[in-house]
Motif scaffolding. Structure first.
Motif, PDB file in Angstrom:
ATOM      1  N   PHE A   1       0.823  -1.205   0.000  1.00 38.05           N
ATOM      2  CA  PHE A   1       0.000   0.000   0.000  1.00 38.05           C
ATOM      3  C   PHE A   1       0.863   1.264   0.000  1.00 38.05           C
ATOM      4  O   PHE A   1       0.485   2.283  -0.580  1.00 38.05           O
ATOM      5  CB  PHE A   1      -0.937   0.012   1.212  1.00 38.05           C
ATOM      6  CG  PHE A   1      -2.019  -1.047   1.167  1.00 38.05           C
ATOM      7  CD1 PHE A   1      -2.252  -1.784   0.010  1.00 38.05           C
ATOM      8  CD2 PHE A   1      -2.800  -1.310   2.287  1.00 38.05           C
ATOM      9  CE1 PHE A   1      -3.242  -2.759  -0.034  1.00 38.05           C
ATOM     10  CE2 PHE A   1      -3.793  -2.270   2.255  1.00 38.05           C
ATOM     11  CZ  PHE A   1      -4.019  -2.994   1.090  1.00 38.05           C
ATOM     12  N   SER A   2       2.016   1.208   0.659  1.00 41.77           N
ATOM     13  CA  SER A   2       2.892   2.387   0.726  1.00 41.77           C
ATOM     14  C   SER A   2       3.436   2.767  -0.643  1.00 41.77           C
ATOM     15  O   SER A   2       3.540   3.962  -0.982  1.00 41.77           O
ATOM     16  CB  SER A   2       4.066   2.127   1.686  1.00 41.77           C
ATOM     17  OG  SER A   2       3.604   1.932   3.005  1.00 41.77           O
TER      18      SER A   2
ATOM     19  N   ARG B   1      -2.514   4.458   6.723  1.00 42.16           N
ATOM     20  CA  ARG B   1      -3.351   5.572   7.142  1.00 42.16           C
ATOM     21  C   ARG B   1      -3.483   6.677   6.094  1.00 42.16           C
ATOM     22  O   ARG B   1      -4.154   7.676   6.339  1.00 42.16           O
ATOM     23  CB  ARG B   1      -2.795   6.170   8.438  1.00 42.16           C
ATOM     24  CG  ARG B   1      -2.864   5.214   9.615  1.00 42.16           C
ATOM     25  CD  ARG B   1      -4.294   4.875   9.956  1.00 42.16           C
ATOM     26  NE  ARG B   1      -4.399   3.965  11.098  1.00 42.16           N
ATOM     27  CZ  ARG B   1      -5.540   3.503  11.566  1.00 42.16           C
ATOM     28  NH1 ARG B   1      -6.677   3.853  11.002  1.00 42.16           N
ATOM     29  NH2 ARG B   1      -5.567   2.678  12.590  1.00 42.16           N
ATOM     30  N   ALA B   2      -2.847   6.540   4.943  1.00 41.25           N
ATOM     31  CA  ALA B   2      -2.938   7.572   3.909  1.00 41.25           C
ATOM     32  C   ALA B   2      -4.281   7.432   3.181  1.00 41.25           C
ATOM     33  O   ALA B   2      -4.373   6.828   2.118  1.00 41.25           O
ATOM     34  CB  ALA B   2      -1.774   7.456   2.936  1.00 41.25           C
ATOM     35  N   LYS B   3      -5.317   8.009   3.768  1.00 49.45           N
ATOM     36  CA  LYS B   3      -6.675   7.799   3.279  1.00 49.45           C
ATOM     37  C   LYS B   3      -6.853   8.282   1.846  1.00 49.45           C
ATOM     38  O   LYS B   3      -7.680   7.752   1.099  1.00 49.45           O
ATOM     39  CB  LYS B   3      -7.660   8.525   4.200  1.00 49.45           C
ATOM     40  CG  LYS B   3      -9.119   8.160   3.959  1.00 49.45           C
ATOM     41  CD  LYS B   3     -10.017   8.767   5.016  1.00 49.45           C
ATOM     42  CE  LYS B   3     -11.468   8.347   4.805  1.00 49.45           C
ATOM     43  NZ  LYS B   3     -12.351   8.897   5.862  1.00 49.45           N
ATOM     44  N   GLU B   4      -6.075   9.282   1.441  1.00 48.85           N
ATOM     45  CA  GLU B   4      -6.229   9.832   0.087  1.00 48.85           C
ATOM     46  C   GLU B   4      -5.847   8.838  -1.006  1.00 48.85           C
ATOM     47  O   GLU B   4      -6.201   9.008  -2.175  1.00 48.85           O
ATOM     48  CB  GLU B   4      -5.387  11.105  -0.067  1.00 48.85           C
ATOM     49  CG  GLU B   4      -3.883  10.911  -0.021  1.00 48.85           C
ATOM     50  CD  GLU B   4      -3.322  10.810   1.398  1.00 48.85           C
ATOM     51  OE1 GLU B   4      -2.095  10.677   1.528  1.00 48.85           O
ATOM     52  OE2 GLU B   4      -4.126  10.892   2.360  1.00 48.85           O
ATOM     53  N   LYS B   5      -5.130   7.774  -0.640  1.00 50.14           N
ATOM     54  CA  LYS B   5      -4.756   6.749  -1.628  1.00 50.14           C
ATOM     55  C   LYS B   5      -5.917   5.828  -1.977  1.00 50.14           C
ATOM     56  O   LYS B   5      -5.899   5.156  -3.009  1.00 50.14           O
ATOM     57  CB  LYS B   5      -3.610   5.886  -1.100  1.00 50.14           C
ATOM     58  CG  LYS B   5      -2.235   6.531  -1.166  1.00 50.14           C
ATOM     59  CD  LYS B   5      -1.178   5.472  -0.898  1.00 50.14           C
ATOM     60  CE  LYS B   5       0.213   6.049  -1.144  1.00 50.14           C
ATOM     61  NZ  LYS B   5       1.247   5.012  -1.126  1.00 50.14           N
ATOM     62  N   PHE B   6      -6.917   5.768  -1.110  1.00 54.53           N
ATOM     63  CA  PHE B   6      -7.970   4.756  -1.237  1.00 54.53           C
ATOM     64  C   PHE B   6      -9.229   5.352  -1.856  1.00 54.53           C
ATOM     65  O   PHE B   6      -9.580   6.505  -1.602  1.00 54.53           O
ATOM     66  CB  PHE B   6      -8.294   4.158   0.133  1.00 54.53           C
ATOM     67  CG  PHE B   6      -7.159   3.400   0.749  1.00 54.53           C
ATOM     68  CD1 PHE B   6      -7.061   2.028   0.620  1.00 54.53           C
ATOM     69  CD2 PHE B   6      -6.164   4.062   1.455  1.00 54.53           C
ATOM     70  CE1 PHE B   6      -6.013   1.325   1.179  1.00 54.53           C
ATOM     71  CE2 PHE B   6      -5.103   3.376   2.025  1.00 54.53           C
ATOM     72  CZ  PHE B   6      -5.026   2.002   1.883  1.00 54.53           C
TER      73      PHE B   6
ATOM     74  N   LYS C   1     -10.553   5.107 -15.179  1.00 51.75           N
ATOM     75  CA  LYS C   1      -9.720   5.824 -16.157  1.00 51.75           C
ATOM     76  C   LYS C   1      -9.190   7.136 -15.591  1.00 51.75           C
ATOM     77  O   LYS C   1      -8.087   7.554 -15.934  1.00 51.75           O
ATOM     78  CB  LYS C   1     -10.510   6.095 -17.434  1.00 51.75           C
ATOM     79  CG  LYS C   1     -10.693   4.882 -18.323  1.00 51.75           C
ATOM     80  CD  LYS C   1     -10.918   5.270 -19.781  1.00 51.75           C
ATOM     81  CE  LYS C   1     -12.092   6.210 -19.940  1.00 51.75           C
ATOM     82  NZ  LYS C   1     -12.341   6.537 -21.358  1.00 51.75           N
ATOM     83  N   ASP C   2      -9.971   7.776 -14.729  1.00 58.42           N
ATOM     84  CA  ASP C   2      -9.518   9.034 -14.116  1.00 58.42           C
ATOM     85  C   ASP C   2      -8.299   8.827 -13.218  1.00 58.42           C
ATOM     86  O   ASP C   2      -7.525   9.764 -12.980  1.00 58.42           O
ATOM     87  CB  ASP C   2     -10.653   9.663 -13.300  1.00 58.42           C
ATOM     88  CG  ASP C   2     -11.758  10.225 -14.188  1.00 58.42           C
ATOM     89  OD1 ASP C   2     -11.505  10.434 -15.390  1.00 58.42           O
ATOM     90  OD2 ASP C   2     -12.871  10.451 -13.674  1.00 58.42           O
ATOM     91  N   ILE C   3      -8.158   7.591 -12.703  1.00 58.06           N
ATOM     92  CA  ILE C   3      -7.002   7.285 -11.853  1.00 58.06           C
ATOM     93  C   ILE C   3      -5.753   7.079 -12.700  1.00 58.06           C
ATOM     94  O   ILE C   3      -4.640   7.419 -12.275  1.00 58.06           O
ATOM     95  CB  ILE C   3      -7.297   6.033 -11.007  1.00 58.06           C
ATOM     96  CG1 ILE C   3      -8.459   6.298 -10.049  1.00 58.06           C
ATOM     97  CG2 ILE C   3      -6.060   5.586 -10.236  1.00 58.06           C
ATOM     98  CD1 ILE C   3      -8.914   5.073  -9.296  1.00 58.06           C
ATOM     99  N   TYR C   4      -5.937   6.532 -13.905  1.00 60.95           N
ATOM    100  CA  TYR C   4      -4.802   6.295 -14.792  1.00 60.95           C
ATOM    101  C   TYR C   4      -4.238   7.640 -15.277  1.00 60.95           C
ATOM    102  O   TYR C   4      -4.975   8.628 -15.381  1.00 60.95           O
ATOM    103  CB  TYR C   4      -5.234   5.482 -16.023  1.00 60.95           C
ATOM    104  CG  TYR C   4      -5.563   4.027 -15.765  1.00 60.95           C
ATOM    105  CD1 TYR C   4      -5.442   3.463 -14.497  1.00 60.95           C
ATOM    106  CD2 TYR C   4      -5.983   3.210 -16.793  1.00 60.95           C
ATOM    107  CE1 TYR C   4      -5.732   2.128 -14.288  1.00 60.95           C
ATOM    108  CE2 TYR C   4      -6.285   1.868 -16.591  1.00 60.95           C
ATOM    109  CZ  TYR C   4      -6.161   1.336 -15.324  1.00 60.95           C
ATOM    110  OH  TYR C   4      -6.438   0.013 -15.104  1.00 60.95           O
ATOM    111  N   PRO C   5      -2.950   7.691 -15.600  1.00 65.75           N
ATOM    112  CA  PRO C   5      -2.403   8.929 -16.176  1.00 65.75           C
ATOM    113  C   PRO C   5      -2.949   9.153 -17.580  1.00 65.75           C
ATOM    114  O   PRO C   5      -3.282   8.208 -18.295  1.00 65.75           O
ATOM    115  CB  PRO C   5      -0.901   8.673 -16.217  1.00 65.75           C
ATOM    116  CG  PRO C   5      -0.767   7.193 -16.244  1.00 65.75           C
ATOM    117  CD  PRO C   5      -1.921   6.661 -15.450  1.00 65.75           C
ATOM    118  N   VAL C   6      -3.056  10.419 -17.967  1.00 64.84           N
ATOM    119  CA  VAL C   6      -3.556  10.756 -19.301  1.00 64.84           C
ATOM    120  C   VAL C   6      -2.494  10.422 -20.344  1.00 64.84           C
ATOM    121  O   VAL C   6      -1.327  10.730 -20.159  1.00 64.84           O
ATOM    122  CB  VAL C   6      -3.917  12.248 -19.371  1.00 64.84           C
ATOM    123  CG1 VAL C   6      -4.400  12.602 -20.775  1.00 64.84           C
ATOM    124  CG2 VAL C   6      -4.967  12.583 -18.340  1.00 64.84           C
TER     125      VAL C   6
END
Length: 344
Positions: free
Chosen positions: A130-131, A152-157, A339-344
């Protein structure tokens, strides 16, 4: 864009490989150069899929296919140690390749076994993975909450349900194959039925004592038991044999079409195409329709403690007979969110 998908691409009748194939097909439709590595125990015959055998074979194929990829996306249920080792290896090598690393945690027993991972290895594997990952997709809120206990890095999930693309057209051949499900008040899909198993016992008890004429069944039996089990189930169903459609394990289209009509799906538990706890447990899922997708927002797992076959069959009878409110269709486009998670 070069994308590598890693996960269960086995020809099995369950929603995990159906989701993985949906993602592969949509990415290729959009013009991406997309390959896939199958880490399931059952080999895939699809020419787009590379089957990985041993752990060292997996590493070799990961290096060969992932070296120039912009995205490496690992999809797993996340509670079998060999799969976690491959996950950690993928994340580590993916960082060396400078790829964006995405992890999908499919819903099942991670919400239980994720809490029980050993402090001498399992927890460290998850924390390390996860890190180094860029984003972790969780298929439901319970999986999301448990995953957060390991990092604990909630923004990753992010929560995105596992989804299956709905067929755009239904052919006359499809209609003929599903004719036994026409005009039924309730439809239940039994997936991954094998003998002996708790799921087979529930199906047998349901056929013998509780199945009414208005209920249709779609039954997918395991590959090794296919012919024999189909015969046994037909014998047990008696005059209700006309209510049953049998689905071969390597027929994902027919399974998808059956699921689009289903009120419930019952199946054995599995991880990375490895059947688990078949003598003591099974899962019930309720499908819902989105804009273009089928997904499973409601599920529960039954675990046998004593002789509960009759109890489970009675519960199934009540679920069949009681009218259930339709689940609200989701307006979200789950594929666009990925798709929004993938790089453009």
């Amino acid at each position: 864009m070069r994308i590598l998908l890693i996960g269960n691409f086995s020809p099995l009748c369950e929603e995990e490989p159906l989701h993985n194939f949906t993602l592969l097909n949509l990415l290729k439709r959009d013009g991406h150069e997309c390959r896939a590595i199958n880490i399931g125990d059952t080999r895939s015959k699809d020419e787009r899929i590379v089957n990985a055998g041993s752990y060292f074979d997996f590493i070799t194929k990961l290096i060969s296919l992932g070296l120039r990829c912009k995205v490496i996306h690992f999809l797993t249920k996340g509670y079998v140690r060999p799969g976690l080792m491959k996950l950690m290896t993928t994340v580590f090598l993916g960082r060396l390749f400078r790829a964006k690393i995405i992890i999908t945690l499919h819903s099942e027993l991670f919400s239980i076994f994720g809490r029980l991972r050993s402090k001498m290895g399992g927890q460290q594997l998850l924390y390390f993975s996860f890190s180094l990952a860029d984003r972790i997709i969780c298929s439901d809120r319970h999986t999301f909450d448990v995953a957060l206990t390991h990092h604990r890095a909630k923004e990753k999930f992010i929560i995105i349900p596992s989804f299956i693309l709905l067929p755009e057209e239904i052919s006359e051949k499809d209609t003929i194959r599903l004719r036994n499900l026409e005009n039924k008040n309730r439809i239940i899909v039994f997936a991954g039925v094998s003998y002996p198993s708790l799921l087979f016992d529930i199906l047998n008890d349901l056929l013998a004592n509780y199945l009414d004429p208005g209920t249709g069944l779609a039954v997918c039996v395991s590959r090794e038991d296919s012919v024999k089990l189909q015969h046994v189930i037909k014998e047990a169903s008696g005059e209700r044999a006309g209510n049953i459609v049998f689905i071969e394990p390597d027929d994902p289209r027919l399974l998808t079409l059956a699921l689009t009509r289903a009120d419930l799906m019952l199946r054995t538990l599995s991880c990375d195409a490895r059947i688990l706890f078949k003598d003591i447990a099974f899962s019930i899922k309720r499908p819902a329709h989105g804009k273009r997708y089928l997904y499973f927002p409601v599920s529960v797992s039954f675990i046998n403690e004593g002789n509960v076959m009759d109890l489970c069959a009675r519960i199934m009878k009540n679920l069949i007979e009681e009218p259930a409110e339709a689940l609200m269709p989701s307006e979200e486009d789950f594929y666009e969110k990925i798709k929004d998670i993938y790089p453009v």
